[in-house]
Design an enzyme around this catalytic site. Structure first.
Site, short mmCIF file in Angstrom:
data_model
loop_
_atom_site.label_atom_id
_atom_site.label_comp_id
_atom_site.label_asym_id
_atom_site.label_seq_id
_atom_site.Cartn_x
_atom_site.Cartn_y
_atom_site.Cartn_z
N CYS A 52 -38.71 9.66 -18.40
CA CYS A 52 -38.19 8.81 -17.33
C CYS A 52 -38.64 9.40 -15.98
O CYS A 52 -38.39 10.58 -15.71
CB CYS A 52 -36.67 8.75 -17.39
SG CYS A 52 -35.94 7.86 -16.00
N ASP A 59 -37.78 9.35 -22.94
CA ASP A 59 -37.55 7.98 -23.41
C ASP A 59 -38.29 7.81 -24.73
O ASP A 59 -39.29 8.48 -24.98
CB ASP A 59 -38.10 6.97 -22.40
CG ASP A 59 -37.19 6.79 -21.21
OD1 ASP A 59 -35.96 6.91 -21.36
OD2 ASP A 59 -37.71 6.53 -20.11
#
Ligand SMILES: [Ca+2]
Ligand SMILES: [Ca+2]
Ligand SMILES: [Ca+2]
Ligand SMILES: [Ca+2]
Ligand SMILES: [Ca+2]
Ligand SMILES: [Ca+2]
Ligand SMILES: [Ca+2]
Ligand SMILES: [Ca+2]
Ligand SMILES: [Ca+2]
Ligand SMILES: [Ca+2]
Ligand SMILES: [Ca+2]
Ligand SMILES: [Ca+2]
Ligand SMILES: [Ca+2]
Ligand SMILES: [Ca+2]
Ligand SMILES: [Ca+2]
Ligand SMILES: [Ca+2]
Lengths: 154, 154, 154, 154, 154, 154, 154, 154, 154, 154
Positions: A52, A59
């Site tokens: 992220c 992520d």
């Protein structure tokens, strides 16, 4: 058969170094041995991860890529290394998904390409991205990607 | 049949006001019409919500409650109101789940009780809570709650 | 084979009138043709309906009945008529489920019996009832009833 | 409620830096607010990734952790950071899975702990690891983790 | 390997005539090549059909047979012909299922045998039969047959 | 990449207060970093709850929102707060679902938007709402939302 | 919001008597608060039962109704009472299913309506009825009803 | 960590030749880095094929192997080559499945081992083989293999 | 209602003899009580069996029939007897499936008809047959038959 | 019926030798007994295996073939032998899948043909191939092949 199509590849079978970023990753291509007909190829990559860009936390996504090759097929080991190269790369979901698709389009010049990016939930609400280069070419068959919508619990 | 067991209830069919907190909520009980045998009762409540005590943001859970009644059954409308009373209540997952179970135990004095709390993911990692008052009583049948483990995407 | 076991039945093949209540319904039994061994029989009845004794509105349930016959088997058409006889009968979930089981026990004198009553949700919270006459007899195999827990939506 | 149990934590709500390795990661613990009873807690972490120590390529796993807390609960944000700290860590499947469990045991001193590590396939054959500290404590309920066995295609 | 165990068979590979009834059908057996250990064998036969002895109309069942061989294995082609021999045979569900099991027991003298008969619904209520010769032998593993309970519609 | 698109946001990372009603909630938007192509974005929000305007009791829904962004993406944290703002808001299912869609349309001016609202059952009969702004734009791919129809029990 | 749309209703919240037949049942309607746009509404009613006009025995169906409202929405409690009114009504599957649809069309004057009637098997062969008033209106989205085809056993 | 456990292996990373038969295949083992605790390892191999010794036609199986290692782990690449070595080997289902297990037992001297062999149907009736070396060791957790029973069609 | 449509039938409720072959079977028809609208009817027959004309061994299929009636509905008991009449009839899969469809077309003169024949595997490879009389009539809704593709094992 | 269509076949029922390569395999055809109508035939072959031309290691695929026959049907035993003939043949996924389709097209001259090749994962990323000869002919029905997308673990 058509095994000489792989003769110019740099990565297959050798000691390939993992690229540190998408920019460093090299997507390789091989001639399409069935280029006189239209058919679709699906890659399913449930092991995609990036970072992220706001928080630096990992992520995760499940990616499914469909394409109708023209003159070229993607070489599958280079595809794996390209996807792995996002491991330390910061990217928002919408942007990252479309960027993966665009790199494939640049390299393969396919007749058509579709990418589904199914991201793991953040804040209880996952984001899915659905991109394609336009209508499926006439007469080509591409079944649904069939990845379940997120359902929470119960 | 045994429909007179409900004659002293305050809530059933009337205009019951929604309790503002678990403390205000009143769990009602009715005599167990089959108290001479052991059997289990399951309530499945997929509409449970409370607040995170740290951030004030809503949490959600799917609750499944199994119990072997002794002299008393829980009155189902009062159970619903009790569960709803957590809507504006701050509670951590572990504590909240066990607290719901303990209120039922206090009211019903069941022969046995089990509660499964299946919370929606936070930070990508859901928490499930499994509580029971001890071994299932001998000769009683309670099937698995069968709530799927969280699987992410794909 | 053993087809003479059905010779005294009143309902099979004839013009049986639908009983108006559980009291009127007659459960018939036939000799167990394999009474020298222990085995289990399962009936799955997804078409059960009765009335709520408080509101008069219909309730629905999916019933699964397992039993280990002794000298008698239940005659299946009379079982169907017995279950159908609750159609205009007011009954609470807990009471009704155990009552069905008890009528079967009275008639069949089985070595063991289990009943699962999986009721459709009211107020968003379904009730399931799990009753058995005690431990499964030693050496008998009865698989899980495998009826899914209610999951709400999503 | 028991929200003061979190008062000594260093990570919750603050700007926590991502630990670079499991060794750097700090697992934090909070007092168990329901320590007078036995219950089980399940964490499901489908976003686990580490590196293959032979090839340096990423491995992925779906982890499910069940434990019966004693005096301590694990603080969930520190658990997430601990699991994330394997991202650049080389580890074989068998060893890595048991190591995660052992760190939790060292920190939490739980009454019991179980870890299931469900790794993505390599060479067409996935490895799953099933570890627990011994029999489930008497009277405690822990449902199956219910993660599907790998099935290939079709 | 042990391929000489099949040398005395009459049916394998030849022009076997379909037996007209269970009485005519011959179950053949071959020596168990792993008779020094206990293991279980499962046959799943979803193509079983017989006739209702009252109406003459066809009945259908899905049969699953588990057994722990002793000195003998059943020869699979003779098993198929034996099951097919019920095609024009009148039999009630309870009796027929146990009869199939007993013929296998007579022929194979297994250490243990289980049969699940999952019959298609009649009158909206299917019958399942669960038979075994007693407890699973100590140390033997036999997973659940896992045939879904009938669920009606929806 | 395009991480500067988030520079003007008020909520991301800060201490955002939970809005008390949909009217107070502010939907924020960021520039679409891939605005030169058509793609679809799906948000799945299984944690939606509002109040019944007749009884004041909580209602629950599973929402799935698909849209094809034009110049703007919705900022995901503001979307979450907007959805959460219905927690104390009275609304009928049909009206509420379409209202959520319309607020998103007003803010995002998308090329196309679809909303599926899958409400938990009341009176045994759930309501689903399916809204979209018109045909999917030519050449855009939006897979089915794939939320199961309610099935009752069994 | 639009809660005054319910002001003229006779049944909501009151002590409504159960109608004895479809003829007695009154379908009520309320103004569509979002009549300026096209959207679809789905009701799923898994608790439908009527009688076989030949034998008087109960039939069961799972009904799914989709419609695109024009000026009117159906009031959901009156819909439930209307469906319940078939409980003592004799009707063949084909005729009954279409009749339900037609009553809704008469009352609501919808822009479009679809009804799926999924009947429980009789004689081992269930009947499903699929009716709609014609093509789905242009630009409206109605997902598949997704009720599984009957599969027998196994 | 314990990566030096692999230092004596002959196959990992090198140019291993495919063994022509099970007899030629060499199963390699590495020291168990967590030998002081009991845990289970599962390998799932859905790509197993051998030949029918009677007809020479290919057979296929899905194999699942669970074991509790003692001093040794199986090296996963040698396991793959061992399983592949049955490709041109004639073997009956019962015998072949148990033989695979026995080779692993000989090499690994595990504390316990289980093998499930799920063969594709022949003559419409698949055979499954369930073998284990005896009871699961006390305190060890091994979840069900969870491979579906064959169901035919529908 | 329309119960007089059945007055000329010969089989309903009487003692119908099972026809010995498809040629002997009589398909009966009744007037379509809703002939002024287009709707579709689905019959699902998972209990179909015939004989292989080469070997005489039984074949099994799961049949799904959809049609849009014109002036006539098929009478369901005669349909069942017609399907059962293939029990001693030799027929190849392709030919048999289309033949069933054609008999229905001859009798019913439907506006449209579709038949899916899902045959159990022979030689490890099942055959499915998909036949329809042409495009679905405009404005008629027929959902997918939704019978799973055969998947082997695993 | 049309059983004389098989009279010129060389393989059916005889002692057919397994062909050593696709080149040696002979696809046989029989006259289409229903050639005056359009219908589709599906073969599902979950037991396909070939060799990787780079490493010589086995690859596995699940194949589904749909075609609309013209004058000819494929003879099913010769199809099986043809598919089996790839067992020792080196072929890349894309090329091999399309080659199988083309051989069928050459032999059968079908009105249309579709092949889905669903390969087992290599490097964690499976490849699926979707080929057809063009649009499905007008008025022909071919349901989705419905093979699940690969999902990794969890
Ligand atoms: Ca070529
Ligand atoms: Ca989350
Ligand atoms: Ca007998
Ligand atoms: Ca849910
Ligand atoms: Ca406390
Ligand atoms: Ca792999
Ligand atoms: Ca041997
Ligand atoms: Ca309800
Ligand atoms: Ca149902
Ligand atoms: Ca409005
Ligand atoms: Ca039936
Ligand atoms: Ca079946
Ligand atoms: Ca077969
Ligand atoms: Ca009419
Ligand atoms: Ca498979
Ligand atoms: Ca996953």
């Amino acid at each position: 058969m058509s095994d000489n199509i792989y003769q110019n590849l740099t990565m297959l079978g050798g000691d390939t170094k993992q690229p540190a970023s998408p920019e460093e990753a090299v997507l390789e291509r091989v001639p399409n041995p069935q280029a006189d007909v239209n058919y679709a190829v699906r890659f399913t990559a449930p092991e995609f991860t990036s970072l992220c860009p706001m928080t630096g936390q990992p992520d995760f996504a499940h990616l499914v890529i469909d394409y109708v090759p023209g003159d070229w097929l993607v070489e599958s080991k280079s595809l794996k290394l390209f996807l792995t190269s996002f491991r330390n790369h910061g990217a928002f979901h919408e942007d990252c998904s479309v960027t993966v698709a665009r790199r494939l389009i640049d390299t393969l010049e396919p007749r058509w390409l579709r990418l589904g990016g199914y991201w793991y939930p953040r804040g209880g609400i996952p984001i899915d991205i659905f991109y394609q280069t336009g209508e499926v070419p006439a007469g080509v068959w591409v079944p649904d990607q069939g990845v379940s919508t997120y359902r929470g619990r119960g």
